[in-house]
Structure formats: C-alpha cells, structure tokens
Design an enzyme around this catalytic site. Structure first.
Site, PDB file in Angstrom:
ATOM      1  N   GLU A   1       6.321  -7.526 -18.210  1.00 61.23           N
ATOM      2  CA  GLU A   1       7.719  -7.983 -18.220  1.00 61.23           C
ATOM      3  C   GLU A   1       7.800  -9.505 -18.404  1.00 61.23           C
ATOM      4  O   GLU A   1       8.823 -10.039 -18.810  1.00 61.23           O
ATOM      5  CB  GLU A   1       8.380  -7.533 -16.910  1.00 61.23           C
ATOM      6  CG  GLU A   1       9.883  -7.676 -16.830  1.00 61.23           C
ATOM      7  CD  GLU A   1      10.694  -6.703 -17.669  1.00 61.23           C
ATOM      8  OE1 GLU A   1      10.168  -5.663 -18.102  1.00 61.23           O
ATOM      9  OE2 GLU A   1      11.874  -7.009 -17.921  1.00 61.23           O
TER      10      GLU A   1
ATOM     11  N   THR B   1      10.102   7.088 -16.540  1.00 63.22           N
ATOM     12  CA  THR B   1       9.176   8.219 -16.759  1.00 63.22           C
ATOM     13  C   THR B   1       9.328   9.277 -15.675  1.00 63.22           C
ATOM     14  O   THR B   1       9.371  10.468 -15.954  1.00 63.22           O
ATOM     15  CB  THR B   1       7.719   7.725 -16.765  1.00 63.22           C
ATOM     16  OG1 THR B   1       7.494   6.995 -15.558  1.00 63.22           O
ATOM     17  CG2 THR B   1       7.441   6.848 -17.966  1.00 63.22           C
TER      18      THR B   1
ATOM     19  N   ILE C   1       0.824  -1.214   0.000  1.00 63.51           N
ATOM     20  CA  ILE C   1       0.000   0.000   0.000  1.00 63.51           C
ATOM     21  C   ILE C   1       0.861   1.269   0.000  1.00 63.51           C
ATOM     22  O   ILE C   1       0.367   2.348  -0.319  1.00 63.51           O
ATOM     23  CB  ILE C   1      -0.981  -0.018   1.201  1.00 63.51           C
ATOM     24  CG1 ILE C   1      -2.169   0.910   0.928  1.00 63.51           C
ATOM     25  CG2 ILE C   1      -0.276   0.326   2.509  1.00 63.51           C
ATOM     26  CD1 ILE C   1      -3.363   0.686   1.802  1.00 63.51           C
TER      27      ILE C   1
ATOM     28  N   ARG D   1       6.061  -2.948   5.386  1.00 66.57           N
ATOM     29  CA  ARG D   1       7.270  -3.511   5.993  1.00 66.57           C
ATOM     30  C   ARG D   1       7.938  -2.412   6.790  1.00 66.57           C
ATOM     31  O   ARG D   1       8.108  -1.299   6.287  1.00 66.57           O
ATOM     32  CB  ARG D   1       8.241  -3.919   4.889  1.00 66.57           C
ATOM     33  CG  ARG D   1       8.613  -5.347   4.877  1.00 66.57           C
ATOM     34  CD  ARG D   1       9.497  -5.664   3.682  1.00 66.57           C
ATOM     35  NE  ARG D   1       9.378  -4.703   2.602  1.00 66.57           N
ATOM     36  CZ  ARG D   1      10.411  -4.122   2.004  1.00 66.57           C
ATOM     37  NH1 ARG D   1      11.640  -4.378   2.382  1.00 66.57           N
ATOM     38  NH2 ARG D   1      10.223  -3.279   0.999  1.00 66.57           N
TER      39      ARG D   1
ATOM     40  N   PHE E   1      12.141   4.687 -11.889  1.00 66.82           N
ATOM     41  CA  PHE E   1      11.525   4.371 -13.185  1.00 66.82           C
ATOM     42  C   PHE E   1      11.740   5.514 -14.170  1.00 66.82           C
ATOM     43  O   PHE E   1      11.780   6.687 -13.790  1.00 66.82           O
ATOM     44  CB  PHE E   1      10.036   4.077 -12.991  1.00 66.82           C
ATOM     45  CG  PHE E   1       9.811   2.826 -12.210  1.00 66.82           C
ATOM     46  CD1 PHE E   1       9.679   1.603 -12.849  1.00 66.82           C
ATOM     47  CD2 PHE E   1       9.801   2.844 -10.828  1.00 66.82           C
ATOM     48  CE1 PHE E   1       9.519   0.432 -12.124  1.00 66.82           C
ATOM     49  CE2 PHE E   1       9.645   1.682 -10.092  1.00 66.82           C
ATOM     50  CZ  PHE E   1       9.502   0.471 -10.744  1.00 66.82           C
TER      51      PHE E   1
ATOM     52  N   ARG F   1       7.877   1.144 -24.990  1.00 70.26           N
ATOM     53  CA  ARG F   1       6.959   0.677 -23.952  1.00 70.26           C
ATOM     54  C   ARG F   1       5.571   1.242 -24.228  1.00 70.26           C
ATOM     55  O   ARG F   1       5.402   2.236 -24.917  1.00 70.26           O
ATOM     56  CB  ARG F   1       7.418   1.144 -22.553  1.00 70.26           C
ATOM     57  CG  ARG F   1       8.719   0.501 -22.066  1.00 70.26           C
ATOM     58  CD  ARG F   1       8.538  -0.963 -21.746  1.00 70.26           C
ATOM     59  NE  ARG F   1       9.750  -1.600 -21.224  1.00 70.26           N
ATOM     60  CZ  ARG F   1      10.725  -2.116 -21.976  1.00 70.26           C
ATOM     61  NH1 ARG F   1      10.649  -2.079 -23.301  1.00 70.26           N
ATOM     62  NH2 ARG F   1      11.772  -2.697 -21.405  1.00 70.26           N
TER      63      ARG F   1
ATOM     64  N   TYR G   1      13.190 -10.286 -12.529  1.00 72.09           N
ATOM     65  CA  TYR G   1      11.856  -9.817 -12.149  1.00 72.09           C
ATOM     66  C   TYR G   1      10.786 -10.480 -13.017  1.00 72.09           C
ATOM     67  O   TYR G   1       9.753 -10.953 -12.518  1.00 72.09           O
ATOM     68  CB  TYR G   1      11.813  -8.293 -12.300  1.00 72.09           C
ATOM     69  CG  TYR G   1      10.448  -7.673 -12.110  1.00 72.09           C
ATOM     70  CD1 TYR G   1       9.918  -7.493 -10.840  1.00 72.09           C
ATOM     71  CD2 TYR G   1       9.698  -7.241 -13.207  1.00 72.09           C
ATOM     72  CE1 TYR G   1       8.661  -6.910 -10.662  1.00 72.09           C
ATOM     73  CE2 TYR G   1       8.452  -6.662 -13.046  1.00 72.09           C
ATOM     74  CZ  TYR G   1       7.934  -6.489 -11.775  1.00 72.09           C
ATOM     75  OH  TYR G   1       6.699  -5.915 -11.607  1.00 72.09           O
TER      76      TYR G   1
ATOM     77  N   SER H   1       2.656  -8.890 -14.815  1.00 74.16           N
ATOM     78  CA  SER H   1       3.379  -7.785 -15.461  1.00 74.16           C
ATOM     79  C   SER H   1       3.695  -8.104 -16.915  1.00 74.16           C
ATOM     80  O   SER H   1       3.985  -9.248 -17.264  1.00 74.16           O
ATOM     81  CB  SER H   1       4.693  -7.562 -14.695  1.00 74.16           C
ATOM     82  OG  SER H   1       5.598  -6.825 -15.465  1.00 74.16           O
TER      83      SER H   1
ATOM     84  N   HIS I   1       2.562   1.511 -16.361  1.00 70.64           N
ATOM     85  CA  HIS I   1       1.576   2.544 -16.037  1.00 70.64           C
ATOM     86  C   HIS I   1       2.217   3.497 -15.045  1.00 70.64           C
ATOM     87  O   HIS I   1       2.926   3.077 -14.139  1.00 70.64           O
ATOM     88  CB  HIS I   1       0.275   1.925 -15.519  1.00 70.64           C
ATOM     89  CG  HIS I   1       0.468   0.856 -14.509  1.00 70.64           C
ATOM     90  ND1 HIS I   1       0.949  -0.397 -14.822  1.00 70.64           N
ATOM     91  CD2 HIS I   1       0.268   0.851 -13.182  1.00 70.64           C
ATOM     92  CE1 HIS I   1       1.022  -1.123 -13.728  1.00 70.64           C
ATOM     93  NE2 HIS I   1       0.629  -0.380 -12.708  1.00 70.64           N
TER      94      HIS I   1
ATOM     95  N   ASP J   1       5.433  -9.041   6.353  1.00 74.01           N
ATOM     96  CA  ASP J   1       6.590  -9.210   5.478  1.00 74.01           C
ATOM     97  C   ASP J   1       6.301 -10.390   4.566  1.00 74.01           C
ATOM     98  O   ASP J   1       5.966 -11.480   5.056  1.00 74.01           O
ATOM     99  CB  ASP J   1       7.847  -9.462   6.335  1.00 74.01           C
ATOM    100  CG  ASP J   1       9.111  -9.368   5.510  1.00 74.01           C
ATOM    101  OD1 ASP J   1       9.150  -9.996   4.425  1.00 74.01           O
ATOM    102  OD2 ASP J   1      10.050  -8.678   5.929  1.00 74.01           O
TER     103      ASP J   1
ATOM    104  N   ALA K   1       2.241  -5.705  -3.888  1.00 72.10           N
ATOM    105  CA  ALA K   1       3.625  -5.650  -3.416  1.00 72.10           C
ATOM    106  C   ALA K   1       4.538  -6.457  -4.327  1.00 72.10           C
ATOM    107  O   ALA K   1       4.153  -7.507  -4.840  1.00 72.10           O
ATOM    108  CB  ALA K   1       3.710  -6.206  -1.996  1.00 72.10           C
TER     109      ALA K   1
HETATM  110  P1  GDP Z   1      10.295  -1.308 -16.842  1.00 76.21           P
HETATM  111  O1  GDP Z   1       9.738  -1.389 -18.237  1.00 76.21           O
HETATM  112  O2  GDP Z   1       9.390  -1.893 -15.822  1.00 76.21           O
HETATM  113  O3  GDP Z   1      11.676  -1.838 -16.728  1.00 76.21           O
HETATM  114  O4  GDP Z   1      10.285   0.262 -16.468  1.00 76.21           O
HETATM  115  P2  GDP Z   1      11.472   1.337 -16.421  1.00 76.21           P
HETATM  116  O5  GDP Z   1      10.797   2.651 -16.333  1.00 76.21           O
HETATM  117  O6  GDP Z   1      12.459   1.034 -15.340  1.00 76.21           O
HETATM  118  O7  GDP Z   1      12.232   1.190 -17.823  1.00 76.21           O
HETATM  119  C1  GDP Z   1      11.558   1.369 -19.038  1.00 76.21           C
HETATM  120  C2  GDP Z   1      12.570   1.356 -20.173  1.00 76.21           C
HETATM  121  O8  GDP Z   1      13.369   2.533 -20.095  1.00 76.21           O
HETATM  122  C3  GDP Z   1      13.549   0.181 -20.126  1.00 76.21           C
HETATM  123  O9  GDP Z   1      13.722  -0.319 -21.432  1.00 76.21           O
HETATM  124  C4  GDP Z   1      14.847   0.825 -19.670  1.00 76.21           C
HETATM  125  O10 GDP Z   1      16.043   0.165 -20.133  1.00 76.21           O
HETATM  126  C5  GDP Z   1      14.723   2.184 -20.344  1.00 76.21           C
HETATM  127  N1  GDP Z   1      15.604   3.209 -19.775  1.00 76.21           N
HETATM  128  C6  GDP Z   1      16.473   3.993 -20.476  1.00 76.21           C
HETATM  129  N2  GDP Z   1      17.146   4.778 -19.637  1.00 76.21           N
HETATM  130  C7  GDP Z   1      16.712   4.510 -18.383  1.00 76.21           C
HETATM  131  C8  GDP Z   1      17.059   5.021 -17.091  1.00 76.21           C
HETATM  132  O11 GDP Z   1      17.907   5.885 -16.932  1.00 76.21           O
HETATM  133  N3  GDP Z   1      16.371   4.501 -16.024  1.00 76.21           N
HETATM  134  C9  GDP Z   1      15.412   3.539 -16.190  1.00 76.21           C
HETATM  135  N4  GDP Z   1      14.733   3.085 -15.122  1.00 76.21           N
HETATM  136  N5  GDP Z   1      15.088   3.020 -17.391  1.00 76.21           N
HETATM  137  C10 GDP Z   1      15.733   3.505 -18.474  1.00 76.21           C
END
Ligand code: GDP
Length: 345
Positions: free
Chosen positions: A127, A190, A9, A33, A188, A217, A149, A125, A179, A58, A81
């Site tokens: 992924e 974004t 949460i 946790r 992440f 993505r 993952y 996911s 998302h 946990d 989680a």
């Molecule tokens: P994911 O799709 O769950 O792995 O979400 P992320 O936001 O971590 O990564 C999305 C994509 O952005 C992946 O292909 C990463 O390799 C790419 N990416 C490129 N540069 C970066 C960076 O500086 N940080 C992260 N987190 N991802 C990056």
C-alpha cells in the site's frame, strides 16, 4: 533457545507466524490488546493457545512495550500489529498513523534502550506504493501512498531504515503484497468473497455485493509469506524485501474464480458504491526477484489457488455450523456490513 515476541498475534499473519516459529522450536510470546470481546479465535483454530505465552501490550503505550520486552526477553521481535484495514484508515486517520506508524518508533526506541541486539521485523506493505504508475514494484520503486494507512506504513518503513542506519539495529522490512488465507478478516475483499460465496451456495444469502471490481491486486497465500518473513530475519544483514507472486488479478477475476469453485451463477455478483473508497489504488503487482535470489523464497500458490482454498474453507465452516458444530470462528458473529456507514466515493 530462540525467543520471539510477536505483536499482533491475534491477527492472520501473527497467528500463522506463531505456528511457524513453534515448528522451529522457538519460544513464542505474543502481545494482545485487551478487548471487551475476546479475539483469540485464530489462535484457537490452529490449536496454539497452550503453546504460546500472551503478554498484554498496547502500541500506543511505551511503558507497556518496555514491559513486554522485559517479560519475554526476545531474541527477535516481529511487528505484525497494525490497524490494517485500508478503508477504515480513512475513517480514523490519526489513530491509524499512531498505531501503524508512530508505534514502530516506540518499539524500536524500546529495543534500542533495552537491548539493541534484538532483531526486529516490520510488516511493510505494498500500500506504500500508491498509484505510482509503474507496477510491478520492487524494493527500489517510488512510493506515493494515497491512503492514511499507506502513509502510516511508509513512515514506519522510513523509521526502520533510520534505526538500522543510526543505531545498527538488525531491523528488517518485508514489503508484502496482499496475502490471504482462511484466517483473513471478513473486512478484506477475498474473505468477504469466499464467505458470501459459501453462504450463497448453502442458501444462506443471495448476493455478493462489492465496490471497485476493477482494482488489480497481487494475491498470495499468507502461510508462504510468513515463511519469507522468517527467512528475512535469518540473514546476516538487515534489508528490505518484496514478497509477491508477480501476478495481478482484478477483484472481479478473484470473485469469478471463487464463484466457479462453488458452482454458482455469476449473476449474484452486484456492485454498490457504498463499498468504494474515497481513492483506491488501480493496480498493485510486485516483483519478488530479490527475495528469490537472496532468500531462495518462491511462492507456490497463485490467486486462483487462494480463491479455491478460501472458498473450500468457508464452505466447510458454514456446513459445520449448520450441523450444529462448535468451533473458533468469526463469521457467524459478523454484523451486516451494509449497516456500517463509511466515507465512500
Ligand atoms: P487492500 O488492498 O489492503 O486494501 O485489501 P482489501 O481486500 O481491503 O481490498 C482490495 C481491493 O478490493 C481494493 O481495491 C478494494 O477497493 C477492492 N474492493 C472492492 N469491493 C470491496 C469490498 O466490498 N470490500 C473490500 N474490503 N474491498 C473491496
């Protein structure tokens, strides 16, 4: 009254889901946790701290799961989680397999023991698909994960299916594509982009340095995805559903959209191989046809809306911070990412 127990949460999805369930008059319990530094900024930023009940738990500890179920007596459990940052799963693969994968068996086994009528939601996911070469992906597409993952999430996905079939537990999997929202963690891409773009705009830093700019993505708006998750749990039969926008954009395109929103020059965008993973998925796009036809779920926002909303939110936060305002927030405490040494390509 319906009662939900939400694991994770304190994370982005868990917080937005708690807000949604409260608006539908659920009694909401959330597990957390204990950490030496508290991590309740998301819950506080939506003003939920006095509306939910927190239960220590946990995912590596079956007894704590059983206690959490006994204390909350839920009608629905939402497992939001996980150890959710893909790049870090290459650093701690076994811990990831345990928390993201095996823990789902602990949760479902506890439900089976305590009350098999409890409904269960699992955050699967995109992924899990890996580089399967056939996007856009739906519920039937082959899954060949290429990160620890992704492997852990796929094992959890199979565990859900097994408990559904073997014990008739109402166990649902939402296969959510990326998302995002202002409550996204700074790891992440974004949020890394929106945060850096806001700082550049205000003269607080001078570049946005990323890894793989060509990865594609399917980026949606997280609050819409938790609504899809809620709808999945209201169906008579448990099933798997893809939530996506059906639209792919590259990391470069997302960054350009963010920079253009803030009116900053694209020259600030740099690349560094330190941010590349040992292996990365080239293209992940989803197909939400089933969610649309069964749940009547359809996303309103696309990646360019998401980029704009995230940049606007981070600009406002940094401006408020410059004005000396206090508010729940993560970015001003975040360590310089360049100092973190990860396995890279
Ligand atoms: P994911 O799709 O769950 O792995 O979400 P992320 O936001 O971590 O990564 C999305 C994509 O952005 C992946 O292909 C990463 O390799 C790419 N990416 C490129 N540069 C970066 C960076 O500086 N940080 C992260 N987190 N991802 C990056």
């Amino acid at each position: 009254m319906r009662t939900a127990l939400v694991t994770g949460i304190t994370g982005m999805d868990g917080t937005y889901l708690a807000q949604l369930l409260l608006s539908k008059n659920y009694k909401v319990f959330g597990t957390f946790r204990r950490a030496s530094t508290p991590n309740f900024w998301r819950i506080m930023s939506l003003g939920l701290e006095d509306k939910i009940s927190l239960v220590p738990m946990d995912l590596t500890d079956s007894n704590s799961i059983i206690n959490a179920l006994r204390i909350s007596q839920p009608t629905e459990v939402y497992n939001m989680a996980a150890s959710s940052y893909v790049a870090d799963s290459f650093e701690c693969p076994l811990a990831n397999l345990d928390i993201t994968g095996s823990a789902v068996m602990r949760l479902l086994d506890a439900i089976h023991t305590i009350d098999p009528h409890i409904k269960f939601y699992q955050s699967s996911s995109s992924e899990m698909y890996g580089n399967n070469g056939a996007p856009p992906m739906n519920e039937e597409s082959p899954m060949n994960p290429i990160s620890p993952y992704g492997v852990a999430k796929l094992s959890a996905h199979h565990i859900v299916n097994m408990y559904r079939k073997a014990y008739s537990i109402h166990a649902v999997s939402g296969i959510c594509f990326n998302h995002e929202a202002p409550l996204r963690g700074l790891d992440f891409v974004t949020r890394k982009i929106s945060n850096a773009v806001a700082k550049i705009k205000l003269g607080l830093c001078d570049n946005l340095t990323l890894g793989n700019l060509d990865a594609i993505r399917d980026w949606g708006w997280a609050p819409e995805y938790v609504n899809g998750i809620y709808l999945m749990m209201q169906q008579d039969e448990p099933d798997d559903y893809v939530l996506a926008t059906n639209y792919g954009a590259s990391v470069r395109e997302f960054a350009i959209e963010a920079m253009s929103r803030a009116g900053i020059d694209e020259k600030v965008l740099k690349q560094d191989k330190r941010y590349r993973r040992p292996i990365d998925i080239d293209k992940l796009t989803g197909d939400y046809t089933k969610a649309y036809s069964v749940l009547d779920w359809e996303p309103e926002y696309n990646y360019f809306d998401v980029a704009k909303m995230m940049v606007d939110a981070d600009l406002q936060r940094w401006k408020d911070w410059q004005d000396g305002k206090m508010f729940p927030w993560d970015a001003y405490l975040y360590p310089n990412e360049a100092k973190v040494l990860r396995r890279c390509k």
